[in-house]
Design a protein around this motif. Structure first.
Motif, PDB file in Angstrom:
ATOM      1  N   GLY A  55      19.877  38.308  -7.006  1.00  0.00           N
ATOM      2  CA  GLY A  55      21.010  37.453  -6.639  1.00  0.00           C
ATOM      3  C   GLY A  55      21.042  37.214  -5.137  1.00  0.00           C
ATOM      4  N   ARG A  56      20.880  38.286  -4.375  1.00  0.00           N
ATOM      5  CA  ARG A  56      20.889  38.145  -2.903  1.00  0.00           C
ATOM      6  C   ARG A  56      19.720  37.269  -2.437  1.00  0.00           C
ATOM      7  NH1 ARG A  56      22.392  43.320  -2.938  1.00  0.00           N
ATOM      8  NH2 ARG A  56      20.279  44.112  -2.579  1.00  0.00           N
ATOM      9  N   ALA A  57      18.597  37.416  -3.114  1.00  0.00           N
ATOM     10  CA  ALA A  57      17.403  36.648  -2.707  1.00  0.00           C
ATOM     11  C   ALA A  57      17.605  35.144  -2.917  1.00  0.00           C
ATOM     12  CB  ALA A  57      16.173  37.131  -3.481  1.00  0.00           C
ATOM     13  N   VAL A  58      18.254  34.763  -4.012  1.00  0.00           N
ATOM     14  CA  VAL A  58      18.375  33.328  -4.313  1.00  0.00           C
ATOM     15  C   VAL A  58      19.612  32.688  -3.683  1.00  0.00           C
ATOM     16  CG1 VAL A  58      17.193  33.615  -6.518  1.00  0.00           C
ATOM     17  CG2 VAL A  58      19.673  33.503  -6.497  1.00  0.00           C
ATOM     18  N   GLU A  59      20.596  33.502  -3.358  1.00  0.00           N
ATOM     19  CA  GLU A  59      21.873  32.984  -2.869  1.00  0.00           C
ATOM     20  C   GLU A  59      21.676  32.083  -1.643  1.00  0.00           C
ATOM     21  OE1 GLU A  59      24.726  36.086  -2.238  1.00  0.00           O
ATOM     22  OE2 GLU A  59      26.234  34.766  -3.149  1.00  0.00           O
ATOM     23  N   GLY A  60      22.274  30.909  -1.691  1.00  0.00           N
ATOM     24  CA  GLY A  60      22.208  30.003  -0.538  1.00  0.00           C
ATOM     25  C   GLY A  60      20.929  29.182  -0.471  1.00  0.00           C
ATOM     26  N   CYS A  61      20.024  29.351  -1.456  1.00  0.00           N
ATOM     27  CA  CYS A  61      18.791  28.565  -1.441  1.00  0.00           C
ATOM     28  C   CYS A  61      18.999  27.216  -2.143  1.00  0.00           C
ATOM     29  CB  CYS A  61      17.655  29.320  -2.137  1.00  0.00           C
ATOM     30  SG  CYS A  61      17.055  30.693  -1.138  1.00  0.00           S
ATOM     31  N   ASP A  62      18.177  26.233  -1.759  1.00  0.00           N
ATOM     32  CA  ASP A  62      18.210  24.921  -2.402  1.00  0.00           C
ATOM     33  C   ASP A  62      17.130  24.820  -3.465  1.00  0.00           C
ATOM     34  OD1 ASP A  62      20.169  23.794  -0.487  1.00  0.00           O
ATOM     35  OD2 ASP A  62      18.543  24.160   0.936  1.00  0.00           O
ATOM     36  N   ALA A  63      16.114  25.665  -3.365  1.00  0.00           N
ATOM     37  CA  ALA A  63      14.990  25.584  -4.305  1.00  0.00           C
ATOM     38  C   ALA A  63      14.293  26.942  -4.391  1.00  0.00           C
ATOM     39  CB  ALA A  63      13.984  24.529  -3.845  1.00  0.00           C
ATOM     40  N   ILE A  64      13.658  27.149  -5.544  1.00  0.00           N
ATOM     41  CA  ILE A  64      12.884  28.370  -5.782  1.00  0.00           C
ATOM     42  C   ILE A  64      11.491  27.961  -6.237  1.00  0.00           C
ATOM     43  CG2 ILE A  64      12.638  30.369  -7.337  1.00  0.00           C
ATOM     44  CD1 ILE A  64      15.737  30.397  -7.513  1.00  0.00           C
ATOM     45  N   VAL A  65      10.480  28.656  -5.714  1.00  0.00           N
ATOM     46  CA  VAL A  65       9.119  28.481  -6.237  1.00  0.00           C
ATOM     47  C   VAL A  65       8.683  29.831  -6.792  1.00  0.00           C
ATOM     48  CG1 VAL A  65       6.717  27.918  -5.729  1.00  0.00           C
ATOM     49  CG2 VAL A  65       8.545  26.723  -4.503  1.00  0.00           C
ATOM     50  N   PHE A  66       8.336  29.857  -8.074  1.00  0.00           N
ATOM     51  CA  PHE A  66       7.807  31.087  -8.664  1.00  0.00           C
ATOM     52  C   PHE A  66       6.287  31.049  -8.540  1.00  0.00           C
ATOM     53  CE2 PHE A  66       6.127  33.843 -11.948  1.00  0.00           C
ATOM     54  CZ  PHE A  66       6.885  34.991 -11.759  1.00  0.00           C
ATOM     55  N   ALA A  67       5.761  31.859  -7.593  1.00  0.00           N
ATOM     56  CA  ALA A  67       4.305  31.901  -7.365  1.00  0.00           C
ATOM     57  C   ALA A  67       3.786  33.322  -7.491  1.00  0.00           C
ATOM     58  CB  ALA A  67       3.980  31.330  -5.990  1.00  0.00           C
ATOM     59  N   ALA A  68       4.592  34.198  -8.105  1.00  0.00           N
ATOM     60  CA  ALA A  68       4.178  35.593  -8.302  1.00  0.00           C
ATOM     61  C   ALA A  68       3.386  35.701  -9.592  1.00  0.00           C
ATOM     62  CB  ALA A  68       5.408  36.497  -8.357  1.00  0.00           C
ATOM     63  N   GLY A  69       2.725  36.819  -9.780  1.00  0.00           N
ATOM     64  CA  GLY A  69       1.991  37.034 -11.014  1.00  0.00           C
ATOM     65  C   GLY A  69       1.475  38.455 -11.069  1.00  0.00           C
ATOM     66  N   ALA A  70       1.307  38.954 -12.284  1.00  0.00           N
ATOM     67  CA  ALA A  70       0.843  40.334 -12.457  1.00  0.00           C
ATOM     68  C   ALA A  70      -0.619  40.477 -12.023  1.00  0.00           C
ATOM     69  CB  ALA A  70       1.015  40.746 -13.904  1.00  0.00           C
ATOM     70  N   GLY A  71      -1.365  39.391 -12.083  1.00  0.00           N
ATOM     71  CA  GLY A  71      -2.762  39.431 -11.620  1.00  0.00           C
ATOM     72  C   GLY A  71      -3.737  39.784 -12.713  1.00  0.00           C
ATOM     73  N   PRO A  72      -5.021  39.491 -12.500  1.00  0.00           N
ATOM     74  CA  PRO A  72      -6.036  39.629 -13.542  1.00  0.00           C
ATOM     75  C   PRO A  72      -6.291  41.074 -13.984  1.00  0.00           C
ATOM     76  CG  PRO A  72      -7.018  38.880 -11.458  1.00  0.00           C
ATOM     77  CD  PRO A  72      -5.547  38.894 -11.265  1.00  0.00           C
ATOM     78  N   GLY A  73      -6.021  42.052 -13.110  1.00  0.00           N
ATOM     79  CA  GLY A  73      -6.295  43.434 -13.482  1.00  0.00           C
ATOM     80  C   GLY A  73      -5.196  44.080 -14.314  1.00  0.00           C
ATOM     81  N   SER A  74      -4.136  43.355 -14.622  1.00  0.00           N
ATOM     82  CA  SER A  74      -2.969  43.972 -15.273  1.00  0.00           C
ATOM     83  C   SER A  74      -3.064  43.882 -16.793  1.00  0.00           C
ATOM     84  CB  SER A  74      -1.704  43.264 -14.800  1.00  0.00           C
ATOM     85  OG  SER A  74      -1.779  41.895 -15.125  1.00  0.00           O
ATOM     86  N   GLY A  75      -2.388  44.784 -17.481  1.00  0.00           N
ATOM     87  CA  GLY A  75      -2.418  44.800 -18.945  1.00  0.00           C
ATOM     88  C   GLY A  75      -1.331  43.930 -19.550  1.00  0.00           C
TER      89      GLY A  75
END
Ligand SMILES: NC(=O)c1ccc[n+]([C@@H]2O[C@H](COP(=O)([O-])OP(=O)(O)OC[C@H]3O[C@@H](n4cnc5c(N)ncnc54)[C@H](OP(=O)(O)O)[C@@H]3O)[C@@H](O)[C@H]2O)c1
Length: 216
Positions: A62-82
């Motif tokens: 909530g604190r991270a998004v508060e006051g933002c106009d836009a969000i980009v989701f560019a995270a990922g668990a990555g190829p080594g993850s189960g």
């Protein structure tokens, strides 16, 4: 605009952060490791440390998004993850941010999805858990009230960008694309109304990025 980039220390995300800062935007970079905050600052963003898979995460997101106009989701668990982390990160992390965006009135959400998420069962056995998680994340976003754009690149490379791509709802072929061109596609899509409420594939190609987006 004030933009939150989730996964700001990622290989595509770092390029995007630098482009958005250069375009004059204020960028917040979400990372889960304190030791990455120096790099986020060096890229020109304000770091916010949140683990999107942690149990007690609501307040932090909530604190991270508060006051933002836009969000980009560019995270990922990555190829080594189960398979478990495909669920908690690639689906769960993205969905948490959709919910936080709805709750905090952030209307714009851009998703870094993956080519093949439109047909997870058509992927190889190894890829299916990942593609299913990406498909569910995309579906969660599409069923939200947000102004979304879902971008599905092919295999990401470290090659130098060209500023040109091929983009369409379904490209019907496999291929690759430099991370730099993916980042540039996100930067160009951010305020391009023609990309709102659209889901599309992107690969390396010959069309200048703004033109490719306006033809969607
Ligand atoms: N690789 C491909 O060919 C390909 C193709 C199509 C789409 N994609 C998608 O494109 C996106 C970006 O790929 P990339 O290779 O540029 O990414 P990347 O370098 O693997 O970066 C992903 C970032 O997500 C962060 N992250 C992981 N778990 C997290 C959590 N719980 N909370 C917060 N952040 C977390 C990682 O941080 P840590 O350093 O802490 O782990 C990392 O910085 C991903 O969503 C990927 O699924 C990839």
């Amino acid at each position: 605009m004030r933009i939150l980039i989730a996964g700001a220390h990622g290989k595509t995300a770092r390029r995007l952060v630098r482009m958005l800062v250069e375009d004059g935007h204020e960028v917040r970079g979400l990372v889960r490791k304190q030791e990455q905050t120096g790099d986020v600052e060096a890229d020109g963003a304000g770091p916010v440390v949140v683990d999107l898979e942690a149990e007690e995460v609501e307040g932090g997101v909530g604190r991270a998004v508060e006051g933002c106009d836009a969000i980009v989701f560019a995270a990922g668990a990555g190829p080594g993850s189960g398979a478990e982390r495909k669920e908690t990160m690639d689906y769960g992390g993205a969905a948490k941010l959709v919910e936080a965006a709805e709750e905090h009135g952030v209307r714009r959400y851009l998703m870094l999805s993956a080519m093949g998420a439109g047909d997870p069962e058509g992927g190889s056995e190894a890829m299916r858990p990942y593609l299913r998680a990406k498909a569910r994340a995309d579906e969660r976003l599409r069923s939200s009230s947000l102004d979304y754009t879902i971008i599905r690149p092919g295999g990401l490379t470290e090659d130098e960008g060209t500023g040109t791509i091929q983009a369409a709802e379904k490209l019907g072929r496999r291929g690759e694309i430099p991370r730099e061109d993916v980042a540039r596609t996100f930067a160009a899509a951010l305020e391009n109304g023609n990309t709102y409420h659209k889901t599309f594939d992107v690969l390396a190609g010959e069309t200048p990025i703004p033109e490719a987006l306006s033809r969607l």
